[in-house]
Design a protein around this motif. Structure first.
Motif, PDB file in Angstrom:
ATOM      1  N   ASN A   1      -4.296   2.282   9.286  1.00 45.03           N
ATOM      2  CA  ASN A   1      -3.839   2.475  10.665  1.00 45.03           C
ATOM      3  C   ASN A   1      -3.410   1.148  11.286  1.00 45.03           C
ATOM      4  OD1 ASN A   1      -3.516   4.272  13.001  1.00 45.03           O
ATOM      5  ND2 ASN A   1      -5.179   3.055  13.893  1.00 45.03           N
ATOM      6  N   LEU A   2      -4.178   0.073  11.030  1.00 46.31           N
ATOM      7  CA  LEU A   2      -3.818  -1.253  11.544  1.00 46.31           C
ATOM      8  C   LEU A   2      -2.511  -1.751  10.925  1.00 46.31           C
ATOM      9  CD1 LEU A   2      -7.341  -2.964  11.525  1.00 46.31           C
ATOM     10  CD2 LEU A   2      -5.989  -2.358  13.557  1.00 46.31           C
ATOM     11  N   VAL A   3      -2.320  -1.497   9.638  1.00 46.49           N
ATOM     12  CA  VAL A   3      -1.082  -1.910   8.963  1.00 46.49           C
ATOM     13  C   VAL A   3       0.114  -1.189   9.574  1.00 46.49           C
ATOM     14  CG1 VAL A   3       0.204  -1.823   6.793  1.00 46.49           C
ATOM     15  CG2 VAL A   3      -2.189  -2.546   6.793  1.00 46.49           C
ATOM     16  N   GLU A   4      -0.024   0.115   9.826  1.00 44.61           N
ATOM     17  CA  GLU A   4       1.103   0.849  10.399  1.00 44.61           C
ATOM     18  C   GLU A   4       1.431   0.343  11.797  1.00 44.61           C
ATOM     19  OE1 GLU A   4       2.833   5.364  10.770  1.00 44.61           O
ATOM     20  OE2 GLU A   4       0.730   5.062  11.289  1.00 44.61           O
TER      21      GLU A   4
ATOM     22  N   VAL B   1      -8.765  -5.621  -1.400  1.00 45.22           N
ATOM     23  CA  VAL B   1      -9.403  -6.014  -0.149  1.00 45.22           C
ATOM     24  C   VAL B   1     -10.912  -5.851  -0.303  1.00 45.22           C
ATOM     25  CG1 VAL B   1      -9.673  -5.519   2.311  1.00 45.22           C
ATOM     26  CG2 VAL B   1      -7.413  -5.336   1.244  1.00 45.22           C
ATOM     27  N   ASP B   2     -11.650  -6.943  -0.165  1.00 51.08           N
ATOM     28  CA  ASP B   2     -13.112  -6.910  -0.207  1.00 51.08           C
ATOM     29  C   ASP B   2     -13.604  -6.896   1.232  1.00 51.08           C
ATOM     30  OD1 ASP B   2     -15.822  -7.266  -0.442  1.00 51.08           O
ATOM     31  OD2 ASP B   2     -15.707  -8.851  -1.949  1.00 51.08           O
ATOM     32  N   THR B   3     -14.038  -5.739   1.704  1.00 51.55           N
ATOM     33  CA  THR B   3     -14.408  -5.607   3.119  1.00 51.55           C
ATOM     34  C   THR B   3     -15.735  -6.275   3.449  1.00 51.55           C
ATOM     35  OG1 THR B   3     -15.434  -3.445   2.699  1.00 51.55           O
ATOM     36  CG2 THR B   3     -13.123  -3.466   3.370  1.00 51.55           C
ATOM     37  N   THR B   4     -16.438  -6.768   2.407  1.00 60.08           N
ATOM     38  CA  THR B   4     -17.661  -7.536   2.684  1.00 60.08           C
ATOM     39  C   THR B   4     -17.332  -8.984   3.005  1.00 60.08           C
ATOM     40  OG1 THR B   4     -18.027  -8.140   0.361  1.00 60.08           O
ATOM     41  CG2 THR B   4     -18.975  -6.052   1.126  1.00 60.08           C
ATOM     42  N   GLU B   5     -16.080  -9.393   2.736  1.00 58.36           N
ATOM     43  CA  GLU B   5     -15.683 -10.786   2.975  1.00 58.36           C
ATOM     44  C   GLU B   5     -14.518 -10.918   3.956  1.00 58.36           C
ATOM     45  OE1 GLU B   5     -14.744 -12.420  -0.800  1.00 58.36           O
ATOM     46  OE2 GLU B   5     -16.801 -12.355  -1.565  1.00 58.36           O
ATOM     47  N   GLU B   6     -13.826  -9.822   4.248  1.00 61.85           N
ATOM     48  CA  GLU B   6     -12.607  -9.889   5.054  1.00 61.85           C
ATOM     49  C   GLU B   6     -12.645  -8.794   6.108  1.00 61.85           C
ATOM     50  OE1 GLU B   6      -7.825 -10.499   4.100  1.00 61.85           O
ATOM     51  OE2 GLU B   6      -9.124  -9.471   2.649  1.00 61.85           O
TER      52      GLU B   6
ATOM     53  N   GLU C   1      -3.242  -7.840   8.293  1.00 62.91           N
ATOM     54  CA  GLU C   1      -2.217  -8.881   8.442  1.00 62.91           C
ATOM     55  C   GLU C   1      -1.749  -9.373   7.076  1.00 62.91           C
ATOM     56  OE1 GLU C   1      -1.570 -13.204  10.672  1.00 62.91           O
ATOM     57  OE2 GLU C   1      -3.452 -12.103  10.897  1.00 62.91           O
ATOM     58  N   ARG C   2      -2.694  -9.543   6.149  1.00 64.42           N
ATOM     59  CA  ARG C   2      -2.336 -10.013   4.807  1.00 64.42           C
ATOM     60  C   ARG C   2      -1.457  -8.987   4.081  1.00 64.42           C
ATOM     61  NH1 ARG C   2      -5.172  -9.898  -0.208  1.00 64.42           N
ATOM     62  NH2 ARG C   2      -7.018  -8.983   0.781  1.00 64.42           N
ATOM     63  N   ILE C   3      -1.772  -7.712   4.227  1.00 65.99           N
ATOM     64  CA  ILE C   3      -1.002  -6.655   3.566  1.00 65.99           C
ATOM     65  C   ILE C   3       0.425  -6.611   4.116  1.00 65.99           C
ATOM     66  CG2 ILE C   3      -0.800  -4.160   3.267  1.00 65.99           C
ATOM     67  CD1 ILE C   3      -3.912  -4.099   3.307  1.00 65.99           C
TER      68      ILE C   3
ATOM     69  N   LEU D   1       3.932  -7.297   2.124  1.00 64.99           N
ATOM     70  CA  LEU D   1       4.963  -6.262   2.085  1.00 64.99           C
ATOM     71  C   LEU D   1       6.310  -6.785   2.558  1.00 64.99           C
ATOM     72  CD1 LEU D   1       5.657  -3.240   1.662  1.00 64.99           C
ATOM     73  CD2 LEU D   1       5.104  -2.899   4.073  1.00 64.99           C
ATOM     74  N   LEU D   2       6.297  -7.574   3.606  1.00 68.36           N
ATOM     75  CA  LEU D   2       7.551  -8.055   4.189  1.00 68.36           C
ATOM     76  C   LEU D   2       8.035  -9.354   3.564  1.00 68.36           C
ATOM     77  CD1 LEU D   2       6.878  -7.271   7.960  1.00 68.36           C
ATOM     78  CD2 LEU D   2       8.005  -5.857   6.225  1.00 68.36           C
ATOM     79  N   GLY D   3       7.258  -9.854   2.574  1.00 62.84           N
ATOM     80  CA  GLY D   3       7.715 -11.036   1.865  1.00 62.84           C
ATOM     81  C   GLY D   3       7.459 -12.330   2.580  1.00 62.84           C
ATOM     82  N   TRP D   4       6.528 -12.322   3.568  1.00 64.46           N
ATOM     83  CA  TRP D   4       6.244 -13.546   4.309  1.00 64.46           C
ATOM     84  C   TRP D   4       5.225 -14.417   3.598  1.00 64.46           C
ATOM     85  CZ3 TRP D   4       5.484 -10.711   9.644  1.00 64.46           C
ATOM     86  CH2 TRP D   4       6.739 -10.241  10.057  1.00 64.46           C
ATOM     87  N   ALA D   5       4.616 -13.893   2.534  1.00 68.97           N
ATOM     88  CA  ALA D   5       3.606 -14.654   1.805  1.00 68.97           C
ATOM     89  C   ALA D   5       3.820 -14.425   0.324  1.00 68.97           C
ATOM     90  CB  ALA D   5       2.193 -14.203   2.227  1.00 68.97           C
TER      91      ALA D   5
END
Length: 644
Positions: free
Chosen positions: A489-492, A619-624, A631-633, A637-641
């Protein structure tokens, strides 16, 4: 050499004469016909002993083998005889120790009239899969029955499988007649019992004979112990029976293409084994499934060009035109081609310890073709004892059933009754690569012939260009409570904020509508993902970025969805949350219900979860935090990283 042999006129044995004799011997045996047959039946019916006797009587044992055999026979102990013939065939240590056959043992022998390849098939029910393997290439089946026991369950099972696989030459060998004093009443009763069963499954005729592999009665010579039997010996019958596979030469020409032979720029041909019929230069051919036509210009072999190739020969065909043809295609006569379809009815013999999962995609291999196929819930399974058709939701190990299947692209085929090559197939698990079933195609379904792709003027590329984006599927997978829906949901929201056209398919939401008829059994989970995958594909065709949040516990189904998409469009996002962490959250109280037994088939508790092995994003939800993960995803996806 100076040794002589006595004939009407002395003849000196020279190296030249030996070479000439060998050459003549090879020429004689080169033109002998070949019979492939199997021995099958229940446990301890004497299959291995019979084959050992055939090898011994046909002088196909070397002196050192014979010496070792006599020594081994003394170790295991026999009933007064010098040789335990079964030891010639039972090669595995476990077989010798238990006195049973486990694996299929292939042996070669010949007589003055014919060459033979015999497969000794195991009798135990758990090794039925091995028996199917041996029967798949056989022209004849010798079904052994212990005269003391009569027709048993495994006798019926093997007979049914032999008939199902297409073996029409059946020998009913009533073995161990020496243990019932060669009583003709016993023999007649067994033949009568088997005749009634054979008719019920469609076996129209068979040859019955009383034998003793132990004593050699009616194996190579007529036995004085059975004066009431007027039929042939086993070897006489094997030497004279018509080989049905030889009739393949009279069928229409078919050749599955194994590879494109292109050794240099001056030569291009298509290599394969001629399955049926014959072909010669000048013949008009058709390549399937494309339907392209051409003409044969050459029939090439390693030994030179042929005027004609027939069934059973491996050749390379050169064509007059540069037609598109590759491995998996079938070359056939232009005016008499086989069919091509993508939906079928078939009989399946299930060979895997794990039951069939309706709706799961398996690799289907038929001749040189490999396609992805899904199998529906069986129409019925066959009770081999009564021949009843029983309702079933799946197929267990050694079960025989009829089901419908669909392939992801057209399959060139013929009904198994007409062609073993183009009608017989195997199913292979996509994850383990284990062969899980053998199958025989009956016919294509009419609905497969009535549905065609409609050409559309607005392409998927045009849809994507209008939205100024590249279509993609972000497939979020993980345990319940891992945070899939939250992160998706956050990614969308982030993608929408930067003007991207998206749609989120959430597992719970979809089950309120599209998949509200599905439960949580393995079969229903598979169908759930299949439907979602098809919807996601349609949405990418519309140019959308699709996000899905589903547990999707099985790798095979996630790979199935990946196969639907164009290269690079499927991005697997593994929300890697340990079970204890996901359970501690338990926002919906589902884990508590599952632990108490109120909720069955719950992933992670009493239903497995197969974690991704090489996800595009982890994605390790115990660390992130969910926000950082989202934001990382989006950046990836958009090629910024850089690609993660």
């Amino acid at each position: 050499m100076t040794d002589t042999i006595t004939t009407e006129q002395p003849v000196y044995v020279t190296d030249a004469l030996i070479a000439e004799d060998i050459d003549q011997y090879l020429k004689v045996h080169e033109h002998k016909t070949m019979l492939r047959f199997i021995t099958c039946g229940s446990v301890d019916d004497g299959k291995s002993t019979l084959i050992g006797r055939l090898l011994y009587d046909s002088k196909m044992i070397f002196e050192d083998q014979l010496a070792a055999l006599e020594n081994d026979s003394k170790k295991v102990g026999t009933q007064g005889q010098d040789i335990d013939f079964a030891l010639l065939v039972d090669g595995l240590a476990a077989e010798r120790e238990q006195g049973i056959t486990i694996d299929v043992a292939y042996r070669f022998f010949n007589t003055e009239k014919r060459k033979f390849i015999v497969a000794d098939c195991p009798g135990h029910e758990q090794y039925t899969r091995n028996m199917v393997t041996g029967a798949s290439t056989a022209d004849l089946a010798v079904i052994l029955i212990d005269a003391r026991k009569g027709v048993l369950v495994q006798t019926r099972r093997h007979s049914y499988l032999c008939h199902l696989i297409g073996i029409r030459n059946i020998v009913l060998a009533v073995n161990k007649m020496d243990l019932v004093d060669y009583d003709p009443v016993v023999f007649d009763a067994i033949v009568k019992d088997y005749t009634e069963f054979a008719r019920s499954i469609g076996i129209e005729s068979f040859t019955a004979m009383p034998i003793s592999g132990f004593k050699g009665d009616n194996i190579t010579t007529r036995s004085a112990n059975t004066p009431w039997y007027n039929g042939p010996t086993l070897v006489d019958h094997l030497e004279t029976v018509e080989v049905l596979s030889s009739l393949d030469a009279d069928k229409p020409f078919r050749m599955p293409v194994q590879w494109v032979n292109r050794p240099n720029l001056d030569f291009r041909g298509f290599s394969g084994l001629v399955a049926t019929g014959s072909v010669k230069p000048g013949d008009e051919i058709r390549v399937l499934p494309s339907g392209k036509t051409s003409k044969v210009t050459r029939v090439v072999t390693l030994d030179g060009d042929l005027d004609q190739a027939v069934a059973g020969q491996s050749v390379t065909l050169c064509l007059a035109d540069e037609v598109d043809c590759s491995r998996g295609d079938v070359i056939a006569l232009a005016d008499n081609p086989p069919q091509a379809a993508d939906q079928f009815e078939a009989t399946l013999v299930w060979l895997n310890d794990e039951a069939m999962l309706p709706g799961r995609a398996y690799w289907l291999k038929l001749a040189t073709q490999t396609v992805s196929a899904t199998v529906q819930q069986p129409k019925y399974v066959v009770n081999v004892n009564t021949m009843e058709h029983l309702a079933a939701k799946t197929l267990e190990l050694n079960a025989i059933g009829v089901a419908e299947l669909a392939t992801d692209k057209p399959l060139v085929f013929e009904p198994y009754a007409d062609s073993r090559t183009l009608g017989g197939f195997v199913l292979i698990d996509k994850i383990t690569n284990a062969t899980v079933a053998a199958g025989m195609l009956h016919f294509s379904l009419r609905r497969a012939q009535n549905v065609h792709w409609q050409a559309l003027d607005v392409s998927r590329e045009a849809h994507a260009a209008l939205k100024h984006q590249k279509p993609a599927v972000l497939w979020f997978t993980g345990l319940s409570g891992s945070g899939k829906s939250t992160i998706a949901n956050l990614v969308e929201k982030r993608l929408h904020a930067v003007g991207k056209h998206t749609f989120l398919l959430d597992g719970d939401n979809v089950r309120h509508g599209l998949n509200k008829d599905l439960g949580f059994t393995e079969a229903d989970r598979i169908e759930n993902i299949r439907r979602v995958g098809e919807v996601a594909k349609l949405m990418t065709d519309a140019g959308l970025i699709v996000l899905t949040a589903f547990i999707s516990p099985f790798r095979a189904e996630r790979e199935m969805v990946r196969s639907l998409m164009a290269d690079g469009e499927f991005i697997e996002v593994f929300i890697d949350t340990p079970l204890e962490v996901a359970e501690s959250r338990d926002v919906k109280g589902l884990y508590k219900k599952a632990r108490s037994g109120q909720l069955k088939n719950f992933t992670g508790i009493d239903s497995p979860y197969e974690a991704p092995q090489n996800p595009e994003i982890r994605v390790d939800t115990t660390e992130e935090t969910p926000e950082n993960a989202a934001e990382r995803i989006v950046n990836q996806l958009l090629g910024w990283a850089p690609t993660i």
